[in-house]
Design a protein around this motif. Structure first.
Motif, PDB file in Angstrom:
ATOM      1  N   LEU A  21      -4.030 -10.694   3.886  1.00  0.00           N
ATOM      2  CA  LEU A  21      -3.480 -10.286   2.750  1.00  0.00           C
ATOM      3  C   LEU A  21      -3.512  -8.522   2.970  1.00  0.00           C
ATOM      4  O   LEU A  21      -4.402  -8.117   3.420  1.00  0.00           O
ATOM      5  CB  LEU A  21      -3.933 -10.722   1.455  1.00  0.00           C
ATOM      6  N   ASP A  22      -2.623  -8.066   1.999  1.00  0.00           N
ATOM      7  CA  ASP A  22      -2.659  -6.495   1.794  1.00  0.00           C
ATOM      8  C   ASP A  22      -2.640  -6.097   0.279  1.00  0.00           C
ATOM      9  O   ASP A  22      -1.878  -6.713  -0.491  1.00  0.00           O
ATOM     10  CB  ASP A  22      -1.423  -5.828   2.557  1.00  0.00           C
ATOM     11  N   VAL A  23      -3.318  -4.925   0.076  1.00  0.00           N
ATOM     12  CA  VAL A  23      -3.406  -4.436  -1.034  1.00  0.00           C
ATOM     13  C   VAL A  23      -3.431  -3.046  -0.928  1.00  0.00           C
ATOM     14  O   VAL A  23      -4.094  -2.392   0.046  1.00  0.00           O
ATOM     15  CB  VAL A  23      -4.697  -5.094  -2.015  1.00  0.00           C
ATOM     16  N   ALA A  24      -2.902  -2.185  -1.886  1.00  0.00           N
ATOM     17  CA  ALA A  24      -2.661  -0.822  -1.932  1.00  0.00           C
ATOM     18  C   ALA A  24      -3.778  -0.387  -2.986  1.00  0.00           C
ATOM     19  O   ALA A  24      -4.165  -0.753  -4.001  1.00  0.00           O
ATOM     20  CB  ALA A  24      -1.370  -0.257  -2.434  1.00  0.00           C
ATOM     21  N   VAL A  25      -4.590   0.648  -2.324  1.00  0.00           N
ATOM     22  CA  VAL A  25      -5.441   1.452  -3.148  1.00  0.00           C
ATOM     23  C   VAL A  25      -4.786   2.820  -3.506  1.00  0.00           C
ATOM     24  O   VAL A  25      -4.374   3.590  -2.925  1.00  0.00           O
ATOM     25  CB  VAL A  25      -6.784   1.735  -2.389  1.00  0.00           C
ATOM     26  N   ALA A  41      -6.510   8.943  -4.290  1.00  0.00           N
ATOM     27  CA  ALA A  41      -6.417   8.388  -2.763  1.00  0.00           C
ATOM     28  C   ALA A  41      -5.135   7.320  -2.661  1.00  0.00           C
ATOM     29  O   ALA A  41      -4.255   6.899  -3.872  1.00  0.00           O
ATOM     30  CB  ALA A  41      -7.661   6.954  -2.863  1.00  0.00           C
ATOM     31  N   ALA A  42      -4.813   7.210  -1.580  1.00  0.00           N
ATOM     32  CA  ALA A  42      -3.659   6.394  -1.085  1.00  0.00           C
ATOM     33  C   ALA A  42      -4.113   5.794   0.223  1.00  0.00           C
ATOM     34  O   ALA A  42      -3.926   6.299   1.339  1.00  0.00           O
ATOM     35  CB  ALA A  42      -2.274   7.112  -0.943  1.00  0.00           C
ATOM     36  N   CYS A  43      -4.313   4.328   0.077  1.00  0.00           N
ATOM     37  CA  CYS A  43      -4.996   3.668   1.084  1.00  0.00           C
ATOM     38  C   CYS A  43      -4.188   2.064   1.277  1.00  0.00           C
ATOM     39  O   CYS A  43      -3.926   1.886  -0.016  1.00  0.00           O
ATOM     40  CB  CYS A  43      -6.472   3.607   0.952  1.00  0.00           C
ATOM     41  N   THR A  63      -6.902   1.928   5.764  1.00  0.00           N
ATOM     42  CA  THR A  63      -6.381   3.217   6.387  1.00  0.00           C
ATOM     43  C   THR A  63      -5.873   3.995   5.235  1.00  0.00           C
ATOM     44  O   THR A  63      -4.842   3.464   4.365  1.00  0.00           O
ATOM     45  CB  THR A  63      -5.430   2.876   7.350  1.00  0.00           C
ATOM     46  N   GLY A  64      -5.765   5.314   5.239  1.00  0.00           N
ATOM     47  CA  GLY A  64      -4.982   6.087   4.424  1.00  0.00           C
ATOM     48  C   GLY A  64      -5.545   7.569   4.163  1.00  0.00           C
ATOM     49  O   GLY A  64      -6.209   7.982   5.109  1.00  0.00           O
ATOM     50  N   LYS A  65      -5.647   7.865   2.845  1.00  0.00           N
ATOM     51  CA  LYS A  65      -6.254   9.186   2.564  1.00  0.00           C
ATOM     52  C   LYS A  65      -6.826   9.109   1.186  1.00  0.00           C
ATOM     53  O   LYS A  65      -6.511   8.201   0.250  1.00  0.00           O
ATOM     54  CB  LYS A  65      -5.391  10.326   2.582  1.00  0.00           C
ATOM     55  N   ALA A  66      -8.105  10.107   1.102  1.00  0.00           N
ATOM     56  CA  ALA A  66      -8.748  10.012  -0.007  1.00  0.00           C
ATOM     57  C   ALA A  66      -8.584  11.482  -0.489  1.00  0.00           C
ATOM     58  O   ALA A  66      -8.568  12.687   0.522  1.00  0.00           O
ATOM     59  CB  ALA A  66     -10.368   9.647  -0.046  1.00  0.00           C
TER      60      ALA A  66
END
Ligand SMILES: [Zn+2]
Length: 150
Positions: A21-25, A41-43, A63-66
């Protein structure tokens, strides 16, 4: 929807075996956790789940950025996040403390990864958080640097 629910794993409905499963932060997680370090944040969180009789094994990739405050100019600074971790969840009536790698929950209890994902991103942050050379806000730098210093 609260963050505990947003990051919960609906394991009750899972059959034994593999699931993913995938979830966005986004920044909400850090506001809810009252983080003083991460402003936004966008991960993407990808979770591989192995559902067993006795619990779950989770492989979590973030993965993404803070967005944090730059140590040098104090402006917002994007920090890339690339985290891989494993978490073992075991069903037990005697619930022990969560130690970062193993979590015990009572069978039927809600399993939320909000705390785990939050901590994983926090520990991924480098000790020194600065913009790349030349990308700091020069106006801000000038305010912190004595005029006769350069
Ligand atoms: Zn900077």
């Amino acid at each position: 929807m609260g963050i505990a629910q947003k990051y919960s794993i609906a394991y009750h409905a899972m059959t034994k075996g593999h699931h993913s499963l995938d979830v966005a932060v986004d920044g909400e997680l850090f506001r809810e956790m009252e983080s003083t370090e991460v402003k936004d944040a966008a991960c993407d969180v990808h979770i591989e789940v192995e559902r067993m009789e006795s619990g779950l094994n989770l492989q979590v990739a973030i993965t993404g950025k803070a967005v944090v405050e730059c140590d040098r100019c104090l402006e917002d600074c994007d920090i890339p996040i690339d985290f891989n971790g494993e978490l073992a969840v075991r069903f037990s009536d005697t619930v022990s403390d969560y130690d970062g790698e193993q979590m015990w929950i009572a069978q039927g209890e809600e399993l939320s990864l909000a705390q785990y994902i939050y901590e994983s991103i926090i520990i991924s942050l480098p000790y020194r958080r600065v913009h790349a050379d030349g990308e700091c806000n020069p106006d801000m730098l000038a305010r912190f640097t004595p005029a006769n210093n350069e």
